[in-house]
Design an enzyme around this catalytic site. Structure first.
Site, PDB file in Angstrom:
ATOM      1  N   SER A  38       0.851  -1.139  -0.143  1.00 51.78           N
ATOM      2  CA  SER A  38      -0.075   0.016   0.116  1.00 51.78           C
ATOM      3  C   SER A  38       0.970   1.256  -0.027  1.00 51.78           C
ATOM      4  O   SER A  38       1.890   1.428   0.655  1.00 51.78           O
ATOM      5  CB  SER A  38      -0.946   0.057   1.165  1.00 51.78           C
ATOM      6  OG  SER A  38      -1.782   1.159   1.349  1.00 51.78           O
TER       7      SER A  38
ATOM      8  N   SER B   5      -0.552   3.955   0.693  1.00 49.32           N
ATOM      9  CA  SER B   5      -1.129   5.044   1.668  1.00 49.32           C
ATOM     10  C   SER B   5      -0.516   5.475   2.887  1.00 49.32           C
ATOM     11  O   SER B   5      -0.284   6.694   3.001  1.00 49.32           O
ATOM     12  CB  SER B   5      -2.487   4.429   2.037  1.00 49.32           C
ATOM     13  OG  SER B   5      -3.373   4.398   1.349  1.00 49.32           O
TER      14      SER B   5
ATOM     15  N   LYS C 125     -13.015  -4.507   2.228  1.00 47.52           N
ATOM     16  CA  LYS C 125     -13.989  -3.515   1.717  1.00 47.52           C
ATOM     17  C   LYS C 125     -15.488  -3.691   2.027  1.00 47.52           C
ATOM     18  O   LYS C 125     -16.349  -2.955   2.325  1.00 47.52           O
ATOM     19  CB  LYS C 125     -13.777  -2.830   0.513  1.00 47.52           C
ATOM     20  CG  LYS C 125     -12.414  -2.092   0.139  1.00 47.52           C
ATOM     21  CD  LYS C 125     -12.293  -1.543  -0.884  1.00 47.52           C
ATOM     22  CE  LYS C 125     -11.286  -0.496  -1.229  1.00 47.52           C
ATOM     23  NZ  LYS C 125     -11.086   0.169  -2.355  1.00 47.52           N
TER      24      LYS C 125
ATOM     25  N   ASP D 227     -13.776   6.502  -3.118  1.00 46.90           N
ATOM     26  CA  ASP D 227     -13.245   6.050  -4.222  1.00 46.90           C
ATOM     27  C   ASP D 227     -13.873   6.738  -5.485  1.00 46.90           C
ATOM     28  O   ASP D 227     -13.358   7.086  -6.414  1.00 46.90           O
ATOM     29  CB  ASP D 227     -13.374   4.376  -4.500  1.00 46.90           C
ATOM     30  CG  ASP D 227     -12.449   3.585  -3.760  1.00 46.90           C
ATOM     31  OD1 ASP D 227     -11.210   4.205  -3.572  1.00 46.90           O
ATOM     32  OD2 ASP D 227     -12.801   2.397  -3.606  1.00 46.90           O
TER      33      ASP D 227
ATOM     34  N   GLY E 100     -15.423  -5.648 -11.807  1.00 46.46           N
ATOM     35  CA  GLY E 100     -15.352  -5.812 -10.454  1.00 46.46           C
ATOM     36  C   GLY E 100     -15.721  -4.625  -9.519  1.00 46.46           C
ATOM     37  O   GLY E 100     -16.466  -3.954  -9.762  1.00 46.46           O
TER      38      GLY E 100
ATOM     39  N   ALA F  35     -14.018  -2.081  -8.452  1.00 49.46           N
ATOM     40  CA  ALA F  35     -13.421  -0.807  -8.805  1.00 49.46           C
ATOM     41  C   ALA F  35     -14.514  -0.417 -10.134  1.00 49.46           C
ATOM     42  O   ALA F  35     -14.909   0.929  -9.685  1.00 49.46           O
ATOM     43  CB  ALA F  35     -12.302  -0.937  -9.568  1.00 49.46           C
TER      44      ALA F  35
HETATM   45  P1  ATR Z   1     -11.326  -4.901  -8.785  1.00 50.47           P
HETATM   46  O1  ATR Z   1     -12.175  -5.167  -7.426  1.00 50.47           O
HETATM   47  O2  ATR Z   1      -9.871  -4.200  -8.079  1.00 50.47           O
HETATM   48  O3  ATR Z   1     -12.206  -4.514  -9.659  1.00 50.47           O
HETATM   49  P2  ATR Z   1     -11.624  -7.660  -9.438  1.00 50.47           P
HETATM   50  O4  ATR Z   1     -13.002  -7.893  -8.903  1.00 50.47           O
HETATM   51  O5  ATR Z   1     -10.797  -8.816  -8.985  1.00 50.47           O
HETATM   52  O6  ATR Z   1     -10.692  -6.484  -8.857  1.00 50.47           O
HETATM   53  O7  ATR Z   1     -11.672  -7.560 -10.921  1.00 50.47           O
HETATM   54  C1  ATR Z   1     -10.747  -7.510 -11.809  1.00 50.47           C
HETATM   55  C2  ATR Z   1     -11.065  -7.038 -13.211  1.00 50.47           C
HETATM   56  O8  ATR Z   1     -10.299  -7.222 -14.175  1.00 50.47           O
HETATM   57  C3  ATR Z   1     -12.389  -7.858 -13.611  1.00 50.47           C
HETATM   58  O9  ATR Z   1     -13.226  -7.177 -14.383  1.00 50.47           O
HETATM   59  C4  ATR Z   1     -11.654  -9.142 -14.245  1.00 50.47           C
HETATM   60  O10 ATR Z   1     -12.683  -9.676 -15.448  1.00 50.47           O
HETATM   61  P3  ATR Z   1     -13.385 -11.163 -14.926  1.00 50.47           P
HETATM   62  O11 ATR Z   1     -14.633 -10.481 -14.232  1.00 50.47           O
HETATM   63  O12 ATR Z   1     -13.594 -11.594 -16.234  1.00 50.47           O
HETATM   64  O13 ATR Z   1     -12.358 -11.832 -14.144  1.00 50.47           O
HETATM   65  C5  ATR Z   1     -10.689  -8.292 -15.325  1.00 50.47           C
HETATM   66  N1  ATR Z   1      -9.627  -9.162 -15.601  1.00 50.47           N
HETATM   67  C6  ATR Z   1      -8.603  -9.615 -14.985  1.00 50.47           C
HETATM   68  N2  ATR Z   1      -7.708 -10.537 -15.807  1.00 50.47           N
HETATM   69  C7  ATR Z   1      -8.078 -10.402 -17.106  1.00 50.47           C
HETATM   70  C8  ATR Z   1      -7.866 -10.881 -18.237  1.00 50.47           C
HETATM   71  N3  ATR Z   1      -6.810 -11.730 -18.338  1.00 50.47           N
HETATM   72  N4  ATR Z   1      -8.648 -10.735 -19.377  1.00 50.47           N
HETATM   73  C9  ATR Z   1      -9.861  -9.814 -19.202  1.00 50.47           C
HETATM   74  N5  ATR Z   1     -10.209  -9.235 -17.797  1.00 50.47           N
HETATM   75  C10 ATR Z   1      -9.360  -9.443 -16.923  1.00 50.47           C
END
Ligand code: ATR
Length: 276
Positions: A20, A22, A71, A107, A135, A137
């Protein structure tokens, strides 16, 4: 200072928390404002989260930031949750007052402030926004954009069901991941919320041909600071805003609540945080 016994205490609770930025960020502001306080990295595993939080309240902490994986879990432990955080389904900032825990989510604020500073001409109402990812974010950013007046939101995610679920919940449009290039047509804002393009992750494969030149492009990835997406956007004349500012701006409300001074995001702060 700090040794005075009267230091105001805050920190970031995560598992892991070592990465982090922060503590460095808040440390810079504490120093700048000459505040007798400390902001600590607090590694707390999920099973111990509730007892650790109660312990921090008992120790007299002013509050904490939360990062992965706490979170969502923290929502249930708050005595009060700001309406925006309820809609996002996650809290990242806790303020402890008289033994009570107040939760909020900064955020969305950080995301919008970063765009307002980085692309002052951007108007959220000017056109549709395309969000890559679905996800946590993406959820916060989608709610921020809806509140800011975005006329249309398109969500594209590798796992289609996740985009469909979030789109249904928010009343916006899901587009197939394969159609993300076509979905750039007529947008005013493109946001990458996936981990693609991050150091040691696969690249974000996206053809920008259909992106209007006036569209603002932003990435929540900030390692590297200049992602291929941002470099590609800038090369064709699009305004591009890096993701570090979102992290810096989301920290402002917490700092002000805990330490009683309104901090600023400056070029000097950016350089200091990046040098960490
Ligand atoms: P956060 O809370 O930070 O958004 P997360 O919930 O793990 O983290 O989300 C990560 C995002 O990156 C998701 O939209 C994920 O897509 P999936 O829902 O299909 O998993 C995306 N992501 C991660 N690796 C990926 C890859 N190789 N190709 C396409 N999307 C990817």
């Amino acid at each position: 200072m700090i040794m005075s016994g009267r230091a105001r205490l805050a920190g970031v609770v995560g598992w892991p928390v070592g990465h982090s930025l922060s503590p460095r960020l808040h440390g810079f502001w504490l120093d700048r404002h000459g505040i007798d306080g400390a902001y600590l990295p607090l590694a707390v595993e999920p099973e111990k989260f509730e007892s650790a939080l109660r312990g921090l309240v008992d120790l007299g902490f002013r509050g904490v930031n939360l990062t992965i994986p706490h979170k969502q879990a923290a929502l249930a432990l708050c005595n009060e949750v700001a309406p925006l955080a309820v809609r996002i389904g996650a809290v990242n900032t806790l303020v402890f007052e008289d033994g009570r825990i107040q939760g909020s989510n900064t955020d969305a604020f950080g995301f919008l402030e970063n765009l307002r500073h980085g692309a002052p001409d951007w108007d959220p109402a000017a056109g549709p926004a395309l969000i890559l990812g679905a996800g946590g974010a993406a959820r916060g950013i989608a709610v921020a954009l809806l509140d800011a007046g975005a006329p249309e939101l398109r969500l594209a995610n590798r796992t289609a069901a996740r985009a469909a679920d979030l789109a249904r919940e928010l009343g916006v449009t899901a587009v197939p991941w394969e159609a993300r290039g076509a979905a750039l047509e007529d947008i005013g804002l493109l946001v990458n919320t996936t981990s693609l393009g991050m150091t040691d992750q696969p690249p974000l494969d996206l053809d920008l041909d259909r992106l209007p030149t006036a569209a603002v492009v932003t990435d929540i990835v900030y390692a590297p600071l200049e992602t291929d997406l941002l470099a590609g956007a800038r090369a064709r004349g699009n305004p591009a805003v890096d993701g570090l500012g979102m992290l810096l701006h989301q920290a402002r409300p917490g700092f002000e609540a805990w330490f009683g001074a309104a901090p600023e995001v400056t070029a000097e702060l950016r350089a200091f945080v990046l040098a960490g």
